[in-house]
Enzyme design. Structure first.
Site, mmCIF file in Angstrom:
data_model
loop_
_atom_site.group_PDB
_atom_site.id
_atom_site.type_symbol
_atom_site.label_atom_id
_atom_site.label_comp_id
_atom_site.label_asym_id
_atom_site.label_seq_id
_atom_site.Cartn_x
_atom_site.Cartn_y
_atom_site.Cartn_z
ATOM 1 N N GLY A 257 6.953 1.879 -1.287
ATOM 2 C CA GLY A 257 6.020 2.136 -2.375
ATOM 3 C C GLY A 257 6.015 3.626 -2.640
ATOM 4 N N LYS B 114 5.452 -0.054 -8.709
ATOM 5 C CA LYS B 114 5.665 1.092 -7.823
ATOM 6 C C LYS B 114 5.939 0.676 -6.387
ATOM 7 C CE LYS B 114 2.123 2.937 -10.552
ATOM 8 N NZ LYS B 114 0.773 3.407 -10.530
ATOM 9 N N THR C 184 -1.745 6.429 -9.406
ATOM 10 C CA THR C 184 -1.049 5.600 -8.442
ATOM 11 C C THR C 184 -1.898 5.459 -7.195
ATOM 12 O OG1 THR C 184 1.089 6.402 -9.177
ATOM 13 C CG2 THR C 184 1.027 5.376 -7.032
ATOM 14 N N SER D 258 -3.440 8.854 -6.009
ATOM 15 C CA SER D 258 -4.748 9.264 -6.529
ATOM 16 C C SER D 258 -5.906 8.535 -5.869
ATOM 17 C CB SER D 258 -4.811 9.031 -8.042
ATOM 18 O OG SER D 258 -3.795 9.743 -8.689
#
Length: 185
Positions: free
Chosen positions: A58, A44, A12, A137
């Site tokens: 988000g 997301k 993500t 990430s």
């Protein structure tokens, strides 16, 4: 498989950019389990409308955990109409103190067009410096790229999209399949 053996969900990158009277939140669509891409089209970034208020959120982390947090945020917004900061602080307090919630593994970026916050399970409600926030990430890659682009003539959406494209080129847990939501400040 025990929790320690579980390879963990990755994949993500979420960014929030405030520029020129607009706030844009963009997120990629990749969900990975260990070294395997499970899905490339996840959404997301969501628009919430509790009590007629317009909020964009988000999330990074576990999807079920994030949806639980989004539901809680909506309830807090309904209890404190028009007060995103107060609702975010109340959510963060509950998240940190509640026996069930404190085990949730997710982070949120939220905006109502005026305020932009990162909400964490450690009880933090952070207002980002330089009008850019990023989580997940590839968050650090997107953050660095967006910070570098903020001085350009590009609008908020273009900065967010370009930063996400750079993050997707660097982070193997980020793809270029974006969901983008904009809200006026």
């Amino acid at each position: 498989m025990t929790k320690e053996e579980f390879p963990g969900w990755h994949g993500t990158t979420i960014i929030g950019v405030r520029k020129g009277g607009k706030v844009v939140i963009a997120g990629d669509g990749q969900v990975s389990l260990g070294q395997t891409v499970i899905k490339g089209t996840a959404r997301k970034v969501r628009r919430l409308s509790p009590g007629g208020m317009d909020v964009v959120a988000g999330f990074a982390g576990s999807t079920a955990d994030a949806f639980t947090l989004l539901e809680r945020l909506e309830a807090k917004l309904e209890a404190t109409p028009g007060q995103l900061a107060r609702a975010a602080v109340e959510l963060a307090k509950d998240w940190r103190m509640d026996k069930y919630l404190k085990n949730l593994e997710a982070m949120l970026i939220v905006t109502d067009g005026k305020d932009l916050f990162v909400i964490t399970g450690a009880g933090d409600v952070l207002e980002p410096e330089h009008d850019v926030a990023a989580i997940g990430s590839g968050g650090n890659y997107a953050l660095a790229a967006a910070r570098g682009l903020m001085g350009s003539k590009k609008d908020a959406e273009t900065v967010a999209r370009d930063a996400m494209a750079i993050a997707a080129e660097i982070c193997v847990y980020t793809n270029g399949n974006l969901t983008v939501e904009a809200i006026d400040g």
